[in-house]
Design a protein around this motif. Structure first.
Motif, PDB file in Angstrom:
ATOM      1  N   ASP A  26       0.873  -1.182   0.000  1.00  0.00           N
ATOM      2  CA  ASP A  26       0.000   0.000   0.000  1.00  0.00           C
ATOM      3  C   ASP A  26       0.902   1.221   0.000  1.00  0.00           C
ATOM      4  O   ASP A  26       2.049   1.153   0.441  1.00  0.00           O
ATOM      5  CB  ASP A  26      -0.901  -0.008   1.246  1.00  0.00           C
ATOM      6  N   THR A  34     -10.522   4.017   2.891  1.00  0.00           N
ATOM      7  CA  THR A  34     -11.951   4.008   3.222  1.00  0.00           C
ATOM      8  C   THR A  34     -12.219   3.260   4.523  1.00  0.00           C
ATOM      9  O   THR A  34     -13.139   3.600   5.275  1.00  0.00           O
ATOM     10  CB  THR A  34     -12.737   3.317   2.085  1.00  0.00           C
ATOM     11  N   SER A  35     -11.401   2.252   4.778  1.00  0.00           N
ATOM     12  CA  SER A  35     -11.630   1.402   5.946  1.00  0.00           C
ATOM     13  C   SER A  35     -11.414   2.135   7.263  1.00  0.00           C
ATOM     14  O   SER A  35     -11.769   1.626   8.318  1.00  0.00           O
ATOM     15  CB  SER A  35     -10.707   0.174   5.882  1.00  0.00           C
ATOM     16  N   ILE A  41     -19.989  -1.112  11.689  1.00  0.00           N
ATOM     17  CA  ILE A  41     -21.005  -2.150  11.887  1.00  0.00           C
ATOM     18  C   ILE A  41     -20.672  -3.371  11.034  1.00  0.00           C
ATOM     19  O   ILE A  41     -20.501  -3.265   9.812  1.00  0.00           O
ATOM     20  CB  ILE A  41     -22.417  -1.631  11.533  1.00  0.00           C
ATOM     21  N   ALA A 216       0.689   0.850  -6.363  1.00  0.00           N
ATOM     22  CA  ALA A 216       0.107  -0.242  -7.151  1.00  0.00           C
ATOM     23  C   ALA A 216       0.060   0.081  -8.642  1.00  0.00           C
ATOM     24  O   ALA A 216      -0.039  -0.826  -9.478  1.00  0.00           O
ATOM     25  CB  ALA A 216      -1.298  -0.547  -6.634  1.00  0.00           C
ATOM     26  N   ALA A 371     -18.865  -1.729  -1.409  1.00  0.00           N
ATOM     27  CA  ALA A 371     -19.905  -0.719  -1.182  1.00  0.00           C
ATOM     28  C   ALA A 371     -20.086  -0.374   0.293  1.00  0.00           C
ATOM     29  O   ALA A 371     -19.140  -0.024   0.981  1.00  0.00           O
ATOM     30  CB  ALA A 371     -21.203  -1.194  -1.822  1.00  0.00           C
ATOM     31  N   THR A 376     -17.771  -5.219   6.942  1.00  0.00           N
ATOM     32  CA  THR A 376     -18.476  -6.472   7.221  1.00  0.00           C
ATOM     33  C   THR A 376     -17.856  -7.642   6.460  1.00  0.00           C
ATOM     34  O   THR A 376     -17.626  -8.718   7.013  1.00  0.00           O
ATOM     35  CB  THR A 376     -19.961  -6.325   6.793  1.00  0.00           C
TER      36      THR A 376
HETATM   37  C1  LIG Z   1     -19.247   6.912   5.876  1.00  0.00           C
HETATM   38  C2  LIG Z   1     -19.071   5.430   5.648  1.00  0.00           C
HETATM   39  C3  LIG Z   1     -19.665   4.531   6.529  1.00  0.00           C
HETATM   40  C4  LIG Z   1     -19.501   3.141   6.331  1.00  0.00           C
HETATM   41  N1  LIG Z   1     -20.020   2.265   7.262  1.00  0.00           N
HETATM   42  C5  LIG Z   1     -19.809   0.925   7.115  1.00  0.00           C
HETATM   43  C6  LIG Z   1     -20.243   0.010   8.118  1.00  0.00           C
HETATM   44  O1  LIG Z   1     -20.757   0.391   9.172  1.00  0.00           O
HETATM   45  N2  LIG Z   1     -20.046  -1.325   7.890  1.00  0.00           N
HETATM   46  C7  LIG Z   1     -19.424  -1.795   6.774  1.00  0.00           C
HETATM   47  O2  LIG Z   1     -19.306  -3.015   6.614  1.00  0.00           O
HETATM   48  N3  LIG Z   1     -18.941  -0.934   5.815  1.00  0.00           N
HETATM   49  C8  LIG Z   1     -19.132   0.407   5.968  1.00  0.00           C
HETATM   50  N4  LIG Z   1     -18.652   1.287   5.023  1.00  0.00           N
HETATM   51  C9  LIG Z   1     -17.999   0.748   3.818  1.00  0.00           C
HETATM   52  C10 LIG Z   1     -16.564   0.311   4.071  1.00  0.00           C
HETATM   53  O3  LIG Z   1     -15.855   1.269   4.829  1.00  0.00           O
HETATM   54  C11 LIG Z   1     -15.854   0.079   2.728  1.00  0.00           C
HETATM   55  O4  LIG Z   1     -16.621  -0.769   1.911  1.00  0.00           O
HETATM   56  C12 LIG Z   1     -14.501  -0.574   2.952  1.00  0.00           C
HETATM   57  O5  LIG Z   1     -13.706   0.200   3.816  1.00  0.00           O
HETATM   58  C13 LIG Z   1     -13.760  -0.806   1.650  1.00  0.00           C
HETATM   59  O6  LIG Z   1     -12.554  -1.451   1.992  1.00  0.00           O
HETATM   60  P1  LIG Z   1     -11.437  -1.709   0.922  1.00  0.00           P
HETATM   61  O7  LIG Z   1     -10.367  -2.465   1.621  1.00  0.00           O
HETATM   62  O8  LIG Z   1     -12.050  -2.263  -0.303  1.00  0.00           O
HETATM   63  O9  LIG Z   1     -10.932  -0.233   0.523  1.00  0.00           O
HETATM   64  P2  LIG Z   1      -9.944   0.776   1.279  1.00  0.00           P
HETATM   65  O10 LIG Z   1     -10.065   0.702   2.736  1.00  0.00           O
HETATM   66  O11 LIG Z   1     -10.134   2.102   0.629  1.00  0.00           O
HETATM   67  O12 LIG Z   1      -8.506   0.208   0.912  1.00  0.00           O
HETATM   68  C14 LIG Z   1      -7.886   0.446  -0.325  1.00  0.00           C
HETATM   69  C15 LIG Z   1      -6.410   0.695  -0.083  1.00  0.00           C
HETATM   70  O13 LIG Z   1      -5.766   0.904  -1.335  1.00  0.00           O
HETATM   71  C16 LIG Z   1      -4.725   1.820  -1.124  1.00  0.00           C
HETATM   72  N5  LIG Z   1      -4.328   2.414  -2.404  1.00  0.00           N
HETATM   73  C17 LIG Z   1      -5.078   3.148  -3.248  1.00  0.00           C
HETATM   74  N6  LIG Z   1      -4.364   3.461  -4.346  1.00  0.00           N
HETATM   75  C18 LIG Z   1      -3.133   2.906  -4.195  1.00  0.00           C
HETATM   76  C19 LIG Z   1      -1.972   2.882  -4.998  1.00  0.00           C
HETATM   77  N7  LIG Z   1      -1.915   3.484  -6.196  1.00  0.00           N
HETATM   78  N8  LIG Z   1      -0.910   2.206  -4.547  1.00  0.00           N
HETATM   79  C20 LIG Z   1      -0.916   1.577  -3.337  1.00  0.00           C
HETATM   80  N9  LIG Z   1      -2.012   1.579  -2.545  1.00  0.00           N
HETATM   81  C21 LIG Z   1      -3.095   2.237  -2.961  1.00  0.00           C
HETATM   82  C22 LIG Z   1      -5.319   2.833  -0.166  1.00  0.00           C
HETATM   83  O14 LIG Z   1      -4.283   3.568   0.500  1.00  0.00           O
HETATM   84  C23 LIG Z   1      -6.146   1.946   0.757  1.00  0.00           C
HETATM   85  O15 LIG Z   1      -5.425   1.586   1.919  1.00  0.00           O
HETATM   86  C24 LIG Z   1     -18.791   2.670   5.203  1.00  0.00           C
HETATM   87  C25 LIG Z   1     -18.188   3.580   4.321  1.00  0.00           C
HETATM   88  C26 LIG Z   1     -18.307   4.949   4.546  1.00  0.00           C
HETATM   89  C27 LIG Z   1     -17.626   5.911   3.611  1.00  0.00           C
END
Ligand SMILES: Cc1cc2nc3c(=O)[nH]c(=O)nc-3n(C[C@H](O)[C@H](O)[C@H](O)COP(=O)(O)OP(=O)(O)OC[C@H]3O[C@@H](n4cnc5c(N)ncnc54)[C@H](O)[C@@H]3O)c2cc1C
Length: 408
Positions: A26, A34-35, A41, A216, A371, A376
């Motif tokens: 990363d 986003t996480s 929840i 990436a 999404a 979760t």
């Molecule tokens: C306000 C809000 C409330 C939410 N509430 C909930 C909830 O209660 N329960 C639930 O289950 N979900 C919830 N969600 C959804 C959840 O947060 C996301 O679906 C989840 O975090 C997505 O995880 P991810 O690992 O796919 O993405 P991310 O956490 O975004 O991880 C992607 C990673 O890629 C890295 N990255 C990006 N580009 C590059 C690059 N070029 N090179 C290297 N690294 C890179 C980033 O730094 C990041 O660490 C909520 C979202 C929001 C916005």
């Protein structure tokens, strides 16, 4: 493993547990995308996905920018129009039921997979098993829930419809500004999503995996391998998994894999509670689309959705629309940080993630589009993709989460 959000980190742990040599790459430390900022929840009880508004009145309120539930940037609408049309089609009642059935295997295992990973990672103190509470201010909003409660009964998902007094007995700090509530007793909540992802990343290290800094977008073919540049030098691997959340297209477009991923942006702010006021569990104000979630940092107030370009400057106007209702419902004190946090939920219009081989690219795997439920579904996604990558029998049929559904 590209992307150290909750999805990528969970996958990395599952792969390492199966004896693979894993590097989690990363450009930031784990869990800071986003996480970081969700409502915490782990909602294994999710039935219907968030849907396009079915009432003209609600749509008109959104269009007039009066709704706390959704906001949009006018300049973004032409670009996202095809996605919105597909989202509206997927929000028809029969499609919502179909989505609920296709997603059930993932949600049904979501809580157990988190509990197992949290136990291994020594992170159980971040989980609370008190369910979550959804509040309804009007009889009409509560009545509209009937089809979802019917499906919940078919699936055997525990819930407790409550009147106002019943909900206030659970959460005495709330004001009686609502008429109905449902306590989804099986949900688990997290008091610090960042700390949870960090704990899973530490578990990866304990299993012998590496956490590396790298971009990436440097991913390319090098003979039979995928190569990426990291701070520790170039890294070659027979298999690469892309779990870059909303940034996934930055890498896939260059490989000519075009997935119709959009983002629903969302915000949060932390507030000190007034006096001794406290919440025992996350609370959703359904008509206003916000969640109040008790976190280590304070009471986290998360907004509904915003349709805008991922990288456009933040416009946290939804707070102005929802804060009067939120402050009346719960005694919020001073905000803790000066600015709101913004994230971007990575979303496909059919509300299903892609957990699959990448089409047309040997050794490339995708875990994207979780999404509203990425927190979760992180660990259960980790299990499914690790089973597919190691040739084990997947615990459920992975076809509903294939990328091919967008290639027809
Ligand atoms: C306000 C809000 C409330 C939410 N509430 C909930 C909830 O209660 N329960 C639930 O289950 N979900 C919830 N969600 C959804 C959840 O947060 C996301 O679906 C989840 O975090 C997505 O995880 P991810 O690992 O796919 O993405 P991310 O956490 O975004 O991880 C992607 C990673 O890629 C890295 N990255 C990006 N580009 C590059 C690059 N070029 N090179 C290297 N690294 C890179 C980033 O730094 C990041 O660490 C909520 C979202 C929001 C916005």
């Amino acid at each position: 493993m590209l992307g150290a959000g909750i999805v990528g980190t969970s996958i990395a742990v599952h792969l390492a547990k199966r004896g693979l040599s894993v590097a989690l790459v990363d450009r930031r430390p784990p869990g800071e995308g986003t996480s970081y900022g969700n409502a915490g929840i782990i909602e294994g009880n999710t039935i219907f996905p968030a849907a396009f508004p079915s009432s003209f009145a609600e749509l008109a309120r959104i269009a007039l920018k009066r709704s706390p539930v959704a906001n949009y940037h006018l300049t973004h609408l032409p670009r996202i129009a095809p996605w919105l049309l597909a989202f509206r089609a997927a929000s028809r009642p029969e499609r919502l039921i179909e989505t609920a059935r296709l997603m059930r295997p993932l949600f049904a295992r979501a809580v157990a997979e988190h509990e197992a990973l949290a136990a291994e990672a020594g992170a159980e103190r971040h989980l609370s098993r008190r369910g979550w509470l959804k509040l309804y201010r009007t009889d009409a909003a509560f009545a509209a829930l009937k089809p979802e409660l019917d499906v919940a009964a078919q699936f055997g998902i525990a819930n407790l419809p409550l009147d106002r007094a019943g909900a206030l007995a659970l959460e005495p700090a709330l004001a009686p500004d609502f008429r109905h509530a449902v306590h989804w007793t099986g949900a688990v909540s997290v008091n610090n999503p960042l700390a949870l992802t960090r704990a899973y990343a530490a578990r990866l290290t304990a299993l012998g995996g590496a956490t590396l800094n790298g971009d990436a977008r440097t991913l390319h073919r090098a003979g039979p391998y995928w190569r990426i540049d990291t701070a520790a030098g170039p890294l070659d691997a027979a298999d690469a998994v892309v779990a870059l959340g909303p940034w996934t297209p930055d890498v896939l477009n260059a490989l000519d894999i075009r997935l119709p991923l959009a983002v629903k942006r969302g915000y949060h702010r932390h507030f000190r509670p007034q006096g001794n006021a406290a919440l025992g569990r996350p609370v959703l104000d359904a008509e206003n689309g916000y969640v109040l979630a008790p976190m280590e940092q304070g009471i986290r107030l998360t907004t509904g959705v915003e349709f805008a370009a991922r990288d456009a400057p933040p416009t946290p106007v939804q707070f102005d629309r929802l804060l009067p209702a939120a402050r009346a419902l719960f005694p919020l004190g001073e905000p803790i940080e000066p600015e709101a946090w913004m994230g971007a939920r990575p979303c496909f219009a059919d509300s299903r993630p892609v957990i699959a081989r990448a089409p047309g690219q040997r050794g490339l795997w995708l875990a994207v589009g979780h999404a509203h439920w990425g927190l979760t579904l992180g660990p259960v996604t980790g299990r499914l993709i690790a089973e597919m990558m190691t040739g084990a029998t997947p615990f459920c049929d992975p076809r509903p989460y294939g990328a091919e559904r967008f290639m027809r």
